[in-house]
Write an enzyme that holds these catalytic residues in place. Structure first.
Site, PDB file in Angstrom:
ATOM      1  N   HIS A 133      -6.887  12.356   8.959  1.00 57.56           N
ATOM      2  CA  HIS A 133      -7.028  11.504   8.035  1.00 57.56           C
ATOM      3  C   HIS A 133      -7.924  10.763   8.180  1.00 57.56           C
ATOM      4  O   HIS A 133      -8.170  10.184   8.889  1.00 57.56           O
ATOM      5  CB  HIS A 133      -5.767  10.700   7.616  1.00 57.56           C
ATOM      6  CG  HIS A 133      -5.632   9.870   6.221  1.00 57.56           C
ATOM      7  ND1 HIS A 133      -5.021  10.093   5.256  1.00 57.56           N
ATOM      8  CD2 HIS A 133      -5.702   8.487   6.323  1.00 57.56           C
ATOM      9  CE1 HIS A 133      -5.387   9.395   4.249  1.00 57.56           C
ATOM     10  NE2 HIS A 133      -6.130   8.550   5.002  1.00 57.56           N
ATOM     11  N   ASP A 161       5.127   5.972  -2.850  1.00 55.47           N
ATOM     12  CA  ASP A 161       3.790   5.212  -2.525  1.00 55.47           C
ATOM     13  C   ASP A 161       2.977   5.500  -3.880  1.00 55.47           C
ATOM     14  O   ASP A 161       1.888   4.562  -4.172  1.00 55.47           O
ATOM     15  CB  ASP A 161       2.997   5.819  -1.908  1.00 55.47           C
ATOM     16  CG  ASP A 161       1.585   5.486  -1.500  1.00 55.47           C
ATOM     17  OD1 ASP A 161       1.612   4.438  -1.251  1.00 55.47           O
ATOM     18  OD2 ASP A 161       0.638   6.714  -1.861  1.00 55.47           O
ATOM     19  N   ARG A 181      -0.702  -1.810  -7.342  1.00 48.01           N
ATOM     20  CA  ARG A 181      -1.803  -2.495  -6.512  1.00 48.01           C
ATOM     21  C   ARG A 181      -3.020  -2.351  -7.054  1.00 48.01           C
ATOM     22  O   ARG A 181      -3.372  -3.628  -7.169  1.00 48.01           O
ATOM     23  CB  ARG A 181      -1.167  -1.988  -4.526  1.00 48.01           C
ATOM     24  CG  ARG A 181       0.363  -2.049  -4.330  1.00 48.01           C
ATOM     25  CD  ARG A 181       0.222  -1.497  -2.501  1.00 48.01           C
ATOM     26  NE  ARG A 181      -1.304  -1.181  -2.210  1.00 48.01           N
ATOM     27  CZ  ARG A 181      -1.014  -0.319  -1.243  1.00 48.01           C
ATOM     28  NH1 ARG A 181      -0.930   0.636  -1.034  1.00 48.01           N
ATOM     29  NH2 ARG A 181      -2.466  -0.957  -0.590  1.00 48.01           N
ATOM     30  N   SER A 235       1.416   2.504   3.078  1.00 42.95           N
ATOM     31  CA  SER A 235       1.152   3.697   2.261  1.00 42.95           C
ATOM     32  C   SER A 235       0.656   5.454   2.747  1.00 42.95           C
ATOM     33  O   SER A 235       1.322   6.639   2.542  1.00 42.95           O
ATOM     34  CB  SER A 235      -0.084   3.242   1.339  1.00 42.95           C
ATOM     35  OG  SER A 235      -0.633   3.979   0.309  1.00 42.95           O
ATOM     36  N   LYS A 261       2.918   9.439   3.000  1.00 43.75           N
ATOM     37  CA  LYS A 261       2.159  11.016   2.672  1.00 43.75           C
ATOM     38  C   LYS A 261       1.712  11.311   4.591  1.00 43.75           C
ATOM     39  O   LYS A 261       2.358  12.748   3.685  1.00 43.75           O
ATOM     40  CB  LYS A 261       0.644  10.697   1.802  1.00 43.75           C
ATOM     41  CG  LYS A 261       0.642  10.027   0.132  1.00 43.75           C
ATOM     42  CD  LYS A 261      -0.125   9.315  -0.209  1.00 43.75           C
ATOM     43  CE  LYS A 261      -0.712   8.347   0.671  1.00 43.75           C
ATOM     44  NZ  LYS A 261      -1.933   7.659  -0.802  1.00 43.75           N
TER      45      LYS A 261
HETATM   46  N1  URA Z   1      -5.476   4.792   0.435  1.00 41.56           N
HETATM   47  C1  URA Z   1      -3.936   4.932  -0.155  1.00 41.56           C
HETATM   48  O1  URA Z   1      -3.226   6.171   0.207  1.00 41.56           O
HETATM   49  N2  URA Z   1      -3.389   3.528   0.160  1.00 41.56           N
HETATM   50  C2  URA Z   1      -3.680   2.575   0.334  1.00 41.56           C
HETATM   51  O2  URA Z   1      -2.712   1.760   0.035  1.00 41.56           O
HETATM   52  C3  URA Z   1      -5.138   2.363   0.744  1.00 41.56           C
HETATM   53  C4  URA Z   1      -6.032   3.393   0.571  1.00 41.56           C
END
Ligand code: URA
Length: 433
Positions: A82, A161, A168, A183, A187
């Site tokens: 990631h 999320d 957010r 967050s 995922k």
């Molecule tokens: N990327 C994400 O997936 N979540 C966040 O909170 C910030 C960046």
């Protein structure tokens, strides 16, 4: 339990229990907790923070809001990477075929670009009819067969999320390490891989502006991953300048193919090799030197490039682009961008270059907006190069000539020159494991 009390507790710096965090996520998903209450709690978390256990429990609750991909049949071979996002970051296109050619299993979900940062799915879709929406069984069966498959985000994974991130985004509560870490990791963990390598970008073109912040985020994400029994590590890498020379979808695929062909820009090559080697090392239990050698051989032997061809074919893309990558460049109008003065290139602001490319049509200002896969910027020079006024230092591509003006202005502000050679910035600031 009442959400009012949970908000009040966090507001006074209290530690939220697993049950309280589950109550919040479940209630919010069932619309029993209103947006104003959720945003109030998010703001309290932003200000008062969360400890490691709270962050892990919040992540668990978000994962439980949806389904989890079962990759258990691949054991420790299932790997994921990631990147926290940057400009010119095409490392997935390089890393996935490298590690798949070494026997690892890459079952990956990626996103589209938004704003000045690009997304892997848009890049892959510049390869003709490359499809990024496959059924779960097609996805797993391709991973089984050739070791790599990349598809778009699955809406069923960590839906809490998605709902919270949208809130957010409009309530100034994105910038909080525990919220970002939970967050991202919700995922990643729902995607099922047992080994996860994180590329935390820091600098002008990234979320995290310096290495200290990057390290804090990396540590928080690693603790969550380890709490889930995964093998996780992170590299903190430089995003003060774009990664590589190409910014824009087809141009980035072109550059990724160059690296897999043993060429390519050196910084990009180094980051891709470092990330691949960490994946191989963690997944196969090898030391990092041995893993790095394997990665280098995967490139020099042509095996990684062959794996890319296999991958593109499996997902319906046009493999002619792999054999003749120059077809990915110059399908639109071109504009030769010239140096404004004599001197060493001392800054190439990644965010401004990303915006400049977006203005050419390569990126989106709004979700679901159409993009031009062939638009973007191909830099000819990098930091520390000496250039003369009027030298061509980049070529801009767009299908409408009127787009060049705004893009050029943005590029003028992105590039600085100095009379003395700038000191080299580190490429990899740190490794956190
Ligand atoms: N990327 C994400 O997936 N979540 C966040 O909170 C910030 C960046």
């Amino acid at each position: 339990m009442r959400i009012y009390d949970i908000i009040d507790k966090k507001r006074h710096g209290g530690v939220l229990s697993k049950q309280e965090l589950e109550f919040f996520i479940n209630g919010y998903m069932k619309n029993e907790i209103a947006d104003y209450q959720a945003s109030s709690l998010l703001m309290a978390i932003c200000i008062m923070g969360m400890n490691d256990e709270e962050t892990l429990n919040l992540t668990r609750a978000m994962i439980s809001s949806g389904s989890v991909v079962d990759l258990s049949k691949f054991g420790s071979l299932s790997v994921d990477k990631h990147s926290t996002g940057g400009v010119g970051d095409k490392t997935t296109l390089i890393i996935a075929p490298i590690v798949a050619s070494l026997g690892l299993k890459v079952a990956k979900m990626s996103g589209r670009g938004l704003g000045f940062t690009g997304g892997t799915i848009d890049k892959l879709e510049s390869l003709g009819d490359f499809t990024t929406s496959l059924s779960q069984s097609q996805f797993i069966s391709q991973v089984e067969k050739i070791g790599v498959c990349v598809v778009g985000q699955n809406e069923a994974l960590a839906p809490a999320d998605k709902k919270l991130y949208a809130l957010r985004d409009v309530t100034a509560t994105v910038e909080s390490v525990p919220l970002i870490a939970s967050s991202i990791m919700s995922k990643k963990l729902a995607s099922g891989a047992s080994t996860i390598v994180l590329d935390v970008k820091v600098g002008s073109g990234a979320f995290m502006k310096n290495a200290t912040q990057g390290k804090e985020l990396a540590s928080a994400m690693i603790k969550i991953g380890k709490g889930y029994g995964k093998s996780v590590c992170a590299l903190i890498t430089n995003m003060n300048i774009p990664l590589g020379y190409a910014i824009g979808n087809s141009l980035e695929v072109y550059e990724a193919i160059s690296v897999l062909s043993g060429r390519g820009e050196e910084r990009l090559r180094q980051v891709a090799i470092a990330l691949s080697a960490r994946m191989v090392s963690l997944s196969l239990g090898l030391d990092i030197e041995e893993a790095t050698k394997m990665v280098e051989v995967a490139i020099s032997s042509g095996k990684a490039l062959e794996k890319l061809r296999e991958w593109v074919q499996a997902q319906g893309g046009n493999t002619r682009y792999i054999d003749s990558p120059e077809l990915l460049v110059g399908n639109t109008y071109a504009y030769e961008y010239k140096a404004l003065q004599n001197g060493y290139i001392s800054k190439i602001n990644a965010e401004s270059v990303g915006i400049s490319s977006m203005l050419l049509g390569a990126g989106r200002t709004k979700k679901d907006q159409e993009i031009d896969h062939f638009a973007g910027i191909l830099l000819k020079n990098t930091l520390g190069d000496y250039v003369k006024k009027g030298d061509t230092i980049a070529t801009l591509y767009a299908k409408d000539k009127s787009l060049f003006e705004g893009s050029v202005k943005m590029l003028d502000s992105a590039i600085s020159y100095s009379s003395s050679k700038p000191t080299n910035e580190p490429l990899i600031f740190d490794t956190v494991s």
